[in-house]
Design a protein around this motif. Sequence first.
Motif, short mmCIF file in Angstrom:
data_model
loop_
_atom_site.label_atom_id
_atom_site.label_comp_id
_atom_site.label_asym_id
_atom_site.label_seq_id
_atom_site.Cartn_x
_atom_site.Cartn_y
_atom_site.Cartn_z
N GLN A 27 3.47 9.36 -15.82
CA GLN A 27 3.14 10.78 -15.80
C GLN A 27 2.03 11.14 -16.79
N ASP A 28 1.77 10.24 -17.73
CA ASP A 28 0.70 10.48 -18.70
C ASP A 28 -0.67 10.08 -18.16
N VAL A 29 -0.70 9.38 -17.03
CA VAL A 29 -1.96 8.97 -16.42
C VAL A 29 -2.58 10.18 -15.72
N PRO A 30 -3.87 10.43 -15.89
CA PRO A 30 -4.52 11.57 -15.21
C PRO A 30 -4.30 11.53 -13.71
N ASP A 31 -4.10 12.70 -13.11
CA ASP A 31 -3.79 12.78 -11.68
C ASP A 31 -4.84 12.12 -10.81
N ILE A 32 -6.09 12.24 -11.19
CA ILE A 32 -7.18 11.72 -10.36
C ILE A 32 -7.05 10.21 -10.17
N PHE A 33 -6.59 9.51 -11.23
CA PHE A 33 -6.44 8.06 -11.13
C PHE A 33 -5.29 7.69 -10.19
N LEU A 34 -4.24 8.48 -10.21
CA LEU A 34 -3.12 8.22 -9.30
C LEU A 34 -3.52 8.49 -7.85
N LEU A 35 -4.34 9.51 -7.65
CA LEU A 35 -4.75 9.86 -6.29
C LEU A 35 -5.66 8.81 -5.67
N ILE A 36 -6.51 8.20 -6.49
CA ILE A 36 -7.42 7.19 -5.93
C ILE A 36 -6.79 5.80 -5.93
N LEU A 37 -5.61 5.66 -6.54
CA LEU A 37 -4.97 4.34 -6.65
C LEU A 37 -4.81 3.61 -5.32
N PRO A 38 -4.28 4.27 -4.24
CA PRO A 38 -4.13 3.53 -2.97
C PRO A 38 -5.44 2.97 -2.43
N PHE A 60 0.83 -1.20 0.00
CA PHE A 60 0.00 0.00 0.00
C PHE A 60 0.87 1.26 0.00
N GLY A 61 2.03 1.18 0.65
CA GLY A 61 2.97 2.30 0.62
C GLY A 61 3.45 2.58 -0.79
N PHE A 62 3.68 1.51 -1.54
CA PHE A 62 4.07 1.66 -2.95
C PHE A 62 2.98 2.39 -3.74
N ALA A 63 1.73 2.02 -3.48
CA ALA A 63 0.61 2.67 -4.17
C ALA A 63 0.55 4.15 -3.81
N GLN A 64 0.76 4.46 -2.52
CA GLN A 64 0.74 5.87 -2.10
C GLN A 64 1.90 6.64 -2.72
N ALA A 65 3.08 6.02 -2.75
CA ALA A 65 4.24 6.68 -3.34
C ALA A 65 4.01 6.94 -4.82
N LEU A 66 3.39 5.97 -5.50
CA LEU A 66 3.13 6.13 -6.93
C LEU A 66 2.15 7.27 -7.18
N SER A 67 1.18 7.44 -6.26
CA SER A 67 0.20 8.51 -6.43
C SER A 67 0.83 9.89 -6.23
#
Length: 319
Positions: free
Chosen positions: A278-289, A261-268
């Motif tokens: 970096q081409d992925v929309p920010d919203i998807f990275l934020l909800i990833l964890p 889960f830390g990896f997911a947070q770091a990726l976001s």
Amino acid sequence: MSFLELLYFIIPSAIFYAAPLILTAIGGVFTERSGVVNIGLEGIMIVGAASSIIFNLTFAGQLGDATPWLGLLVAMVFGILISLILAVAAVSLRADQTVSGVALNMLGLAVAVFIVKMIYDKGQTDSITERFSRFDIPLLSDIPIIGKMFFVDVYATSILAIAVAIIAWYVIYKTPFGLRLRSVGEHPMAADTMGVNVTKMRYVAVMISGALGGIGGAIYAQAISGNFGASTISGQGFMAIAAMIFGKWHPLGALGAALFFGFAQALSVVGGSIPYVQDVPDIFLLILPYVLTVLALAGFIGKAHAPKASGVPYIKGKR
């Protein structure tokens, strides 16, 4: 950016973001192993985060570099204090443990935001100036490949979290205390018959979770966010619960799940600096964890079994 450079970039960040989750999840392991369900880890983290930031802002000028470390101790004390509310409700009064935990989450957030509003006359504190520093570990940092990956620019909080997970494993599985703890979570009547004080063990377990959850919240606030507001702790406590379940209520399993889960947070957070990601929309990275938390639990629930007496109040002499 090569694959190796990508690992150098993302792995230290993943461990850094996982540290609060590791400590809080280990706290959850202690409570569940004793037979108490602690849904209130989010509230405990909130109280730990708020108390550490207030302490840091108040005493940074006098205490200097020691401030964030002493902030962990302050958060630990307040974490224990608020966890006692759960202990009294769930163990002594035999209230529903899930409802008690939810109430603790609501109380923790309300009290923390109210106190911040009273002290700073706004809903968020100022940013702290004294944070945890990074350092290279001598000798280990010189190891080819893995040295730069794991032992360069290391946060002491990351080392603390991993050390606590290992110590927790030893305590739970290799000491008499751990044997008594597991016995009251599996068969409290049998443990009581053998002279184990079930109520005392469960109180101690809940207080340990309060201490570790408070420290986890303090690390998140002082190392990651740098201040405290109503949204500083926004789901990390529930991620820790998910890591505990995903790790099969085992300290080292919780450690591995928290790192995931830390990896997911770091990726976001750092995904914007990684090619392709970096081409992925920010919203998807934020909800990833949060999405990964739900998916992990959805795919894992039913395959792991909690301690048999988890969530069941113990009444002496009653099966």
